[in-house]
Design a protein around this motif. Structure first.
Motif, PDB file in Angstrom:
ATOM      1  N   GLY A 256      36.351  -4.679 -29.090  1.00  0.00           N
ATOM      2  CA  GLY A 256      34.998  -5.167 -29.299  1.00  0.00           C
ATOM      3  C   GLY A 256      34.120  -4.161 -30.016  1.00  0.00           C
ATOM      4  O   GLY A 256      33.307  -4.528 -30.873  1.00  0.00           O
ATOM      5  N   VAL A 257      34.273  -2.887 -29.695  1.00  0.00           N
ATOM      6  CA  VAL A 257      33.501  -1.839 -30.369  1.00  0.00           C
ATOM      7  C   VAL A 257      33.921  -1.747 -31.833  1.00  0.00           C
ATOM      8  O   VAL A 257      33.078  -1.612 -32.726  1.00  0.00           O
ATOM      9  CB  VAL A 257      33.703  -0.493 -29.647  1.00  0.00           C
ATOM     10  CG1 VAL A 257      33.044   0.647 -30.433  1.00  0.00           C
ATOM     11  CG2 VAL A 257      33.126  -0.553 -28.241  1.00  0.00           C
ATOM     12  N   ARG A 258      35.224  -1.829 -32.085  1.00  0.00           N
ATOM     13  CA  ARG A 258      35.699  -1.799 -33.475  1.00  0.00           C
ATOM     14  C   ARG A 258      35.175  -3.010 -34.247  1.00  0.00           C
ATOM     15  O   ARG A 258      34.817  -2.894 -35.429  1.00  0.00           O
ATOM     16  CB  ARG A 258      37.234  -1.761 -33.515  1.00  0.00           C
ATOM     17  CG  ARG A 258      37.847  -0.533 -32.871  1.00  0.00           C
ATOM     18  CD  ARG A 258      39.319  -0.398 -33.223  1.00  0.00           C
ATOM     19  NE  ARG A 258      40.133  -1.521 -32.768  1.00  0.00           N
ATOM     20  CZ  ARG A 258      40.789  -1.567 -31.624  1.00  0.00           C
ATOM     21  NH1 ARG A 258      40.695  -0.547 -30.778  1.00  0.00           N
ATOM     22  NH2 ARG A 258      41.534  -2.611 -31.304  1.00  0.00           N
ATOM     23  N   LEU A 259      35.123  -4.148 -33.584  1.00  0.00           N
ATOM     24  CA  LEU A 259      34.630  -5.363 -34.229  1.00  0.00           C
ATOM     25  C   LEU A 259      33.170  -5.205 -34.637  1.00  0.00           C
ATOM     26  O   LEU A 259      32.756  -5.640 -35.722  1.00  0.00           O
ATOM     27  CB  LEU A 259      34.799  -6.546 -33.281  1.00  0.00           C
ATOM     28  CG  LEU A 259      34.417  -7.929 -33.818  1.00  0.00           C
ATOM     29  CD1 LEU A 259      35.225  -8.259 -35.068  1.00  0.00           C
ATOM     30  CD2 LEU A 259      34.642  -8.985 -32.746  1.00  0.00           C
ATOM     31  N   GLU A 260      32.378  -4.570 -33.788  1.00  0.00           N
ATOM     32  CA  GLU A 260      30.964  -4.364 -34.094  1.00  0.00           C
ATOM     33  C   GLU A 260      30.759  -3.427 -35.281  1.00  0.00           C
ATOM     34  O   GLU A 260      29.677  -3.407 -35.877  1.00  0.00           O
ATOM     35  CB  GLU A 260      30.247  -3.818 -32.866  1.00  0.00           C
ATOM     36  CG  GLU A 260      30.137  -4.834 -31.720  1.00  0.00           C
ATOM     37  CD  GLU A 260      29.574  -4.213 -30.461  1.00  0.00           C
ATOM     38  OE1 GLU A 260      29.331  -2.977 -30.460  1.00  0.00           O
ATOM     39  OE2 GLU A 260      29.385  -4.943 -29.476  1.00  0.00           O
ATOM     40  N   SER A 261      31.804  -2.636 -35.626  1.00  0.00           N
ATOM     41  CA  SER A 261      31.678  -1.719 -36.767  1.00  0.00           C
ATOM     42  C   SER A 261      31.874  -2.413 -38.102  1.00  0.00           C
ATOM     43  O   SER A 261      31.664  -1.803 -39.158  1.00  0.00           O
ATOM     44  CB  SER A 261      32.705  -0.586 -36.644  1.00  0.00           C
ATOM     45  OG  SER A 261      34.027  -1.045 -36.920  1.00  0.00           O
TER      46      SER A 261
ATOM     47  N   ALA B 103      37.801  -8.058 -39.726  1.00  0.00           N
ATOM     48  CA  ALA B 103      37.133  -9.154 -39.015  1.00  0.00           C
ATOM     49  C   ALA B 103      37.647  -9.337 -37.594  1.00  0.00           C
ATOM     50  O   ALA B 103      36.944  -9.891 -36.747  1.00  0.00           O
ATOM     51  CB  ALA B 103      37.311 -10.451 -39.802  1.00  0.00           C
ATOM     52  N   SER B 104      38.860  -8.837 -37.318  1.00  0.00           N
ATOM     53  CA  SER B 104      39.435  -8.967 -35.979  1.00  0.00           C
ATOM     54  C   SER B 104      39.280  -7.704 -35.142  1.00  0.00           C
ATOM     55  O   SER B 104      39.841  -7.636 -34.043  1.00  0.00           O
ATOM     56  CB  SER B 104      40.922  -9.314 -36.083  1.00  0.00           C
ATOM     57  OG  SER B 104      41.663  -8.199 -36.568  1.00  0.00           O
TER      58      SER B 104
END
Length: 314
Positions: free
Chosen positions: A206-211, A235-236
Motif C-alpha cells: 500500500g505504501v508503494r502504491l501511494e508512491s 499501478a499495482s
C-alpha cells in the motif's frame, strides 16, 4: 534489474527482471555495442582506516587482486578470528556485540572508522550500516561479499570491460561503446534526490502504491516513459510478494542514474583522495556527512541476518 534505453531525446524503461548471472547479464546488455551505465545497490569501496594498510593503488586494483585473498570474504563467527585480513562479522547474532569491539579487533581506533565517508549520517539521512557488518535487515556486507567474490573480482581480473565510478573518473567521461560503467546507488538516497516521500515502510504494498504519482512525476521530469508492463507494476504497487520492495528499489536506482546522465543531479565526487581511491561515493549524493561523533561502545542492532541481494540497475 530495471533497464532503460535511450530513444531520441528520452528513455524507455522496462519492467524489473531477476538479474540471474551478473556477468552474463552485463555481457548481454553490452552485446549490441552500446554504452552501459550500471547502478548497483551494494557497496563499492572500503573504509579508509582499513585501506590505509593496503599496498594496492586503490579499490579497483584491490578487486582485481581479490582472488589472492580467499579468506577476506569469510564471515567470522566471533571476534576472536576477526582481523584486517578477515574483517566481515558476524555469522550469527551474539548478545552484547558492539561496534567498538569490532573496530578494536580490526586494529581501528574507534567505531567511526568502520564506516566510509558516504555511509555516515548527513543532514538529509541517517547513517548506513558499516561495510563489514553482515547481520540484520539493513546490513550490506553480504551483498558486498556476493558481488565482489562471485562476480566483480573475477570479472575485473579477467579483463571485463568495466569501469568503476568514481575511482576512474566522472560518469559520463567513462561511458564508451561496449563498456559498462558501474556506480553505487542507494534507494533511500535516490528517493530524496527524486523528491519522493513515503508515508510508511516501502515493504508494504500500500505504501508503494501511494508512491505512484511521485514516481510518474519524477519519470516525466527526466523524460522516462514506462513500457506497459512497468506501468502495470507501478499501478499495482510493484506486486504483493516480498520482491515488490526490490522492484521499487530497482526503479529508484535507475532513475538516479538517469538523473545524473541528464544533468538533473550533479556528478558530485568529494575532493578527497581517500574517496576517489578507496572509499567511493553514492551516485547523485551531494550532502557531506556531519562531523564524526565521539567513539562509543554502542551495540550493534541484533536480529536475523538479511541477505540483500545485489540490485543491478542499468
Amino acid at each position: 534489474m530495471t533497464v532503460a534505453r535511450r530513444h531520441g531525446a528520452g528513455w524507455e524503461a522496462r519492467a524489473a527482471l531477476p538479474v540471474g548471472d551478473p556477468a552474463g547479464m552485463v555481457a548481454g546488455l553490452l552485446a549490441g555495442g552500446d554504452a552501459l551505465a550500471l547502478g548497483l545497490d551494494l557497496p563499492l569501496g572500503l573504509p579508509r582506516a582499513w585501506a590505509a594498510g593496503r599496498r594496492e593503488a586503490g579499490f579497483p586494483a584491490f578487486l582485481r587482486g581479490l582472488y589472492r585473498f580467499p579468506g577476506f570474504l569469510h564471515v567470522n563467527d566471533g571476534l576472536e578470528t576477526v582481523s584486517p585480513d578477515r574483517p566481515f562479522y558476524p555469522a550469527r547474532g551474539i548478545r552484547g556485540m558492539t561496534r567498538a569491539a569490532h573496530a578494536a579487533a580490526l586494529g581501528l581506533s574507534g567505531p567511526h572508522e568502520l564506516s566510509r565517508l558516504c555511509d555516515r549520517a548527513t543532514a538529509e539521512r541517517p547513517a548506513g550500516a558499516p561495510l563489514f557488518w553482515t547481520l540484520g535487515a539493513n546490513q550490506t556486507g553480504k551483498a558486498a561479499i556476493a558481488a565482489w567474490g562471485g562476480w566483480l573480482g573475477p570479472a575485473l581480473a579477467a579483463g571485463a570491460p568495466y569501469r568503476l565510478w568514481p575511482f576512474e573518473g566522472p560518469l559520463r567521461a567513462l561511458l564508451a561503446p561496449g563498456r559498462a560503467v558501474l556506480a553505487e546507488t542507494y534507494p533511500a538516497e535516490a528517493m530524496r534526490q527524486l523528491g519522493i516521500r513515503l508515508q510508511g515502510s516501502k515493504r508494504a504494498q500500500g505504501v508503494r502504491l501511494e508512491s505512484a504519482p511521485a514516481l510518474r512525476a519524477a519519470m516525466a521530469r527526466l523524460g522516462v516513459s514506462a513500457c506497459p508492463a512497468l506501468e502495470r507494476a507501478i499501478a499495482s504497487g510493484f506486486g504483493q510478494d516480498a520482491a515488490g520492495e526490490d522492484r521499487l528499489d530497482s526503479l529508484l536506482g535507475l532513475l538516479c542514474v538517469i538523473s545524473v546522465l541528464e544533468g538533473a543531479r550533479p556528478d558530485f565526487i568529494p575532493d578527497d583522495p581517500w574517496v576517489r581511491r578507496w572509499e567511493g561515493w553514492v551516485l547523485g549524493q551531494t550532502a557531506l556527512p556531519r562531523p564524526s561523533a565521539p567513539a562509543s561502545a554502542a551495540p550493534y542492532p541484533e536480529g536475523p541476518g538479511g541477505h540483500d541481494l545485489t540490485q543491478s540497475l542499468p
